[in-house]
Design a protein around this motif. Structure first.
Motif, mmCIF file in Angstrom:
data_model
loop_
_atom_site.group_PDB
_atom_site.id
_atom_site.type_symbol
_atom_site.label_atom_id
_atom_site.label_comp_id
_atom_site.label_asym_id
_atom_site.label_seq_id
_atom_site.Cartn_x
_atom_site.Cartn_y
_atom_site.Cartn_z
ATOM 1 N N LEU A 16 0.819 -1.205 0.000
ATOM 2 C CA LEU A 16 0.000 0.000 0.000
ATOM 3 C C LEU A 16 0.860 1.265 0.000
ATOM 4 N N HIS A 17 1.986 1.194 0.664
ATOM 5 C CA HIS A 17 2.857 2.376 0.779
ATOM 6 C C HIS A 17 3.947 2.410 -0.291
ATOM 7 N N SER A 18 3.934 1.466 -1.222
ATOM 8 C CA SER A 18 4.991 1.406 -2.231
ATOM 9 C C SER A 18 4.878 2.490 -3.286
ATOM 10 N N SER A 19 3.670 3.035 -3.481
ATOM 11 C CA SER A 19 3.461 4.099 -4.468
ATOM 12 C C SER A 19 2.881 5.323 -3.769
ATOM 13 N N ALA A 20 3.731 6.282 -3.486
ATOM 14 C CA ALA A 20 3.300 7.483 -2.764
ATOM 15 C C ALA A 20 2.220 8.272 -3.512
ATOM 16 N N PRO A 21 2.326 8.475 -4.848
ATOM 17 C CA PRO A 21 1.284 9.228 -5.558
ATOM 18 C C PRO A 21 -0.104 8.587 -5.444
ATOM 19 N N VAL A 22 -0.142 7.258 -5.573
ATOM 20 C CA VAL A 22 -1.427 6.548 -5.475
ATOM 21 C C VAL A 22 -1.978 6.638 -4.055
ATOM 22 N N LEU A 23 -1.104 6.438 -3.083
ATOM 23 C CA LEU A 23 -1.524 6.468 -1.678
ATOM 24 C C LEU A 23 -2.069 7.834 -1.302
#
Length: 227
Positions: free
Chosen positions: A62-69
């Motif tokens: 969940l935290h691997s993609s900052a923009p998506v999060l």
């Protein structure tokens, strides 16, 4: 031209929101976003029963993609603000439109979740703030470890006061979701004598399953099922 069109659309949207029906639809649509988040969040929490590695890996992804999060968080925050602001506005309009005598009689015909929607919403707002400080930022968690939800939940819910507060809050959430789901169907025009009973049953089952799904996590830790 595009700027003028966008400005015109924004004005129409603002004018529509001023109407009661506009507020109800805004309440319903923001509720759909929040319902979706609640289901996903419950599914994530239940991975606790799959073990430490499973839920910790889930958190890392969940935290691997900052923009998506952060994009998802922005949408969620917008939905929360719209939902709370609109709920207060509709409550004020409702009280202003009812004479005292009619208001007193109205309580006889409405159910408890309907009468306590605003109050349960306020308690849930406080719970959400605590939940974020407890298991997201770790500010209110004495043993918080970044991206280790398994250990954070086990350590946090071993405290009876915290676990019971979570359980009470999710019971209120269930009552809130029951009435919210039922009201959402009506606000969006999804109401007909033929399938209204089925929609009501769906609201009951939906709220019950979510309540159990959330409550079972702190209870499992509190009673030593998960350690």
């Amino acid at each position: 031209m595009s700027t003028i069109a966008a400005s015109s659309n924004a004005q129409r949207l603002a004018l529509f929101y001023r109407e009661v029906i506009g507020k109800k639809i805004a309440m319903a649509l923001s509720g759909v976003v929040l319902f979706g988040y609640v289901v996903i969040h419950m599914a994530g929490n239940l991975q606790l029963f799959a073990g430490r590695e499973q839920i910790n890996d889930y958190a890392a992804k969940l935290h691997s993609s900052a923009p998506v999060l952060w994009g998802a968080r922005a949408v969620l925050l917008t939905a929360v603000i719209v939902h709370i602001y609109t709920a207060i506005a509709l409550t004020r309009l409702s009280y202003a439109a009812r004479p005292d005598g009619y208001r007193k009689k109205g309580h006889r015909h409405s159910n408890l979740p309907a009468r306590t929607m605003l109050w349960s919403g306020m308690v849930l707002a406080a719970f959400i703030v605590f939940h974020l400080l407890h298991l997201t930022t770790g500010t209110a968690h004495p043993q918080f470890q970044d991206l280790k939800p398994y250990d954070n939940m086990v350590a946090g819910f071993q405290m009876p006061v915290v676990a019971l507060f979570y359980v009470i809050s999710v019971v209120l959430l269930g009552a809130h979701l029951y009435h919210g789901a039922w009201s959402m169907f009506q606000s969006l025009g999804i109401s007909h004598p033929r399938y209204t009973p089925a929609l009501r049953k769906f609201a009951v089952v939906f709220a019950f399953l979510l309540t159990v799904g959330f409550a079972v996590v702190p209870l499992a830790v509190l009673f030593g099922v998960v350690r």
